[in-house]
Write a protein that holds these residues in place. Structure first.
Motif, short mmCIF file in Angstrom:
data_model
loop_
_atom_site.label_atom_id
_atom_site.label_comp_id
_atom_site.label_asym_id
_atom_site.label_seq_id
_atom_site.Cartn_x
_atom_site.Cartn_y
_atom_site.Cartn_z
N PRO A 1 0.80 -1.24 0.00
CA PRO A 1 0.00 0.00 0.00
C PRO A 1 0.82 1.28 0.00
CG PRO A 1 -0.90 -1.54 1.59
CD PRO A 1 0.37 -2.14 1.11
N TYR A 2 1.96 1.28 0.71
CA TYR A 2 2.79 2.49 0.75
C TYR A 2 3.40 2.75 -0.63
CZ TYR A 2 5.90 6.15 2.23
OH TYR A 2 6.52 7.37 2.34
N ARG B 1 2.16 1.82 -3.40
CA ARG B 1 1.05 2.25 -4.25
C ARG B 1 0.78 3.74 -4.07
NH1 ARG B 1 -2.26 -2.30 -5.71
NH2 ARG B 1 -4.26 -1.23 -5.53
N ALA B 2 0.87 4.18 -2.81
CA ALA B 2 0.66 5.61 -2.53
C ALA B 2 1.74 6.45 -3.21
CB ALA B 2 0.65 5.87 -1.02
N MET B 3 2.97 5.96 -3.22
CA MET B 3 4.05 6.67 -3.89
C MET B 3 3.76 6.78 -5.39
SD MET B 3 6.13 7.62 -1.58
CE MET B 3 4.65 7.80 -0.60
N ARG C 1 0.86 6.65 -6.86
CA ARG C 1 -0.28 7.56 -7.06
C ARG C 1 0.12 9.01 -6.87
NH1 ARG C 1 -3.95 3.35 -4.17
NH2 ARG C 1 -5.07 2.47 -5.95
N PHE C 2 1.08 9.28 -6.00
CA PHE C 2 1.59 10.65 -5.82
C PHE C 2 2.17 11.16 -7.14
CE2 PHE C 2 3.38 14.21 -3.58
CZ PHE C 2 4.55 14.51 -4.28
N TRP C 3 2.99 10.32 -7.80
CA TRP C 3 3.62 10.74 -9.05
C TRP C 3 2.59 10.85 -10.18
CZ3 TRP C 3 7.70 13.30 -8.44
CH2 TRP C 3 8.56 13.01 -7.38
N LYS D 1 -0.49 11.75 -9.77
CA LYS D 1 -1.23 12.99 -9.53
C LYS D 1 -0.39 14.20 -9.93
CE LYS D 1 -4.39 15.21 -6.35
NZ LYS D 1 -4.55 16.34 -7.23
N TYR E 1 -4.89 5.54 0.26
CA TYR E 1 -4.03 4.74 1.13
C TYR E 1 -4.80 4.28 2.36
CZ TYR E 1 -0.19 3.52 4.28
OH TYR E 1 0.64 2.84 5.15
N GLU F 1 -7.20 1.54 1.62
CA GLU F 1 -6.59 0.22 1.38
C GLU F 1 -6.09 -0.42 2.67
OE1 GLU F 1 -5.09 0.77 -3.23
OE2 GLU F 1 -3.59 0.40 -1.69
#
Lengths: 225, 220
Positions: free
Chosen positions: A89-90, A92-94, A96-98, A100, B72, B75
């Motif tokens: 998940p972390y 994935r968040a990274m 999604r940050f890029w 965005k 996040y 999830e």
């Protein structure tokens, strides 16, 4: 098997994000070209994307999805093979940050480079440089944003950066150079050489010609007004 | 359980998006108030690209950008989901969450500008509301259905901050005759206990934002 359709316009990088994702996952789809997309809006486009009236539009089993980054998330969830996002998940968040950042800054620049004139165009050039600096300093380090394999952030950013490289040629501003942005330069080479991208991208000369004409028309109109 | 922290700022709707998500899912967290006129070195370290709040920390690892943080949280803590189960419905929710996030900026543009630029921002803001009203899902209390979801959270700025901005800049966009569904949603949203208990005081906000606008337009 449920039907998958993509409505796109060949000069638009946003449609390719969707095409690349589907091909990466081996999903069969029907591609429909939105003919003369700048001047005409097909019934399918208006019906499938009444809010923005833009392409690409993705239609699965008759149900439309609009906005290329939303479409990418849908494709990832519906066809999980050959994942485009990491499992963690972390991470994935990274990613999604890029994605965005790409949407907020790179997409705005994409349109500014074509449409802006004079001071606005200079502003766009400076913002382009800033974005490249951010990507170089904070974003890159591995072969792709996704790591050793291409991922969603690569598709989202790579599409726009490839097209912006072409615009650089048209407006005579060369920024993505190995000497000033070594990591970025390497990443975009990796991206363009990846078979998935190389085999599914319009001919460069065709794109240069299309956008050159578009830009010339816009500049002429601006001068006339 | 790993430590959960939120760096936010009380006047920011983006900060509240995260507070609402954490409260709705019952996730305990530590809140750190950032003074936006004097950003902490920690904030600059956690968000070197944008240097903005909110910054969400889970086990010390920072996640930035409120919509990315919401995904996040969704999830990692899937209880009390903010997105529907069905993939197509999720795509529709993500579409509108993106719409709210992108177009919602127009109200802040309206706040920060004057003259032609402000008029342009006002038109954008009105158009955003018009689209929402036109496409509002029929018969649903919230965009998420019976309970608050990601789209409702993304639209929080319209519910609580836009009225304050309207008063400060002297415009009236949230017209109940033009936007009956939206106004009804605003009422329901702000009456929902978790939201009601987690909103900045509107008077304090009015004073704070009024001062901010005055500072913006001080002659050099």
């Amino acid at each position: 098997m449920a039907e998958v359709k993509v409505l796109g316009a060949w000069p638009s990088p946003f449609g390719y994000r969707v095409i690349w994702a589907l091909k990466h996952k081996g999903v069969k789809f029907e591609y429909i070209e939105e003919e003369d997309h700048l001047n005409k809006k097909s019934k399918l486009r208006l019906q499938s994307n009444p809010v923005h009236q833009k392409v690409p539009v993705f239609i699965h089993d008759g149900k439309p999805v609009a906005e290329s980054t939303v479409i990418l998330e849908y494709i990832e969830e519906t066809w999980p093979q050959n994942p485009l996002l990491p499992q963690d998940p972390y991470e994935r968040a990274m990613a999604r940050f890029w994605i965005k950042l790409g949407e907020d800054k790179a997409t705005t620049l994409f349109f500014a480079f074509i449409r802006a004139v004079g001071e606005d165009h200079e502003k766009a050039t400076n913002e382009w440089k800033e974005l490249l600096q951010i990507l170089e300093k904070h974003g890159l380090g591995k072969k792709f944003f996704g790591g050793e394999e291409i991922g969603m952030a690569d598709l989202a950013l790579g599409s726009v950066v490839c097209w912006l490289e072409i615009f650089e040629e048209i407006v005579g501003v060369k920024m993505i150079e190995a000497v000033s942005f070594p990591r970025l330069h390497q990443w975009i080479q990796n991206f363009k050489q990846e078979p998935l991208i190389k085999d599914n991208i319009p001919d460069r000369q065709k794109l240069v010609s299309f956008f050159k004409h578009r830009r010339e028309a816009i500049v002429a109109a601006a001068k006339a007004s | 359980m790993e430590e959960v922290k939120l760096h936010g700022a009380w006047p920011s709707p983006f900060s509240y998006r995260i507070i609402w998500a954490l409260q709705l899912k019952g996730i305990p967290y530590e809140y750190v108030e950032e003074d936006l006129s004097n950003k902490s070195s920690l904030l600059l370290q956690y968000n070197p690209v944008h240097r903005k709040i909110p910054v969400f920390l889970h086990g010390g690892k920072p996640v930035c950008e409120s919509m990315v943080i919401l995904e996040y949280i969704e999830e990692v803590w899937p209880n009390n989901p903010l997105l529907p189960n069905d993939p197509n419905e999720r795509a529709v929710a993500r579409f509108w969450a993106k719409f709210a996030d992108d177009k919602g900026l127009s109200m802040w543009k309206m706040f920060r500008t004057e003259g032609n630029e402000q008029e342009k921002a006002r038109t954008e803001c009105q158009e955003m509301l018009r689209q929402l009203e036109e496409h509002w899902p029929a018969g649903k209390k919230f965009f998420g259905g019976g309970s608050i979801g990601m789209v409702d959270i993304a639209l929080g700025g319209v519910a609580h901050w836009l009225p304050v901005i309207e008063e400060i800049v002297g415009v009236n966009i949230l017209d109940p005759l033009a936007f009956p569904k939206l106004l009804k949603w605003i009422y329901n949203f702000k009456e929902e206990p978790i939201i009601k208990q987690n909103l900045p005081d509107q008077n304090e906000m009015f004073l704070f934002l009024k001062k901010q606008r005055e500072i913006l337009f001080l002659s050099p």
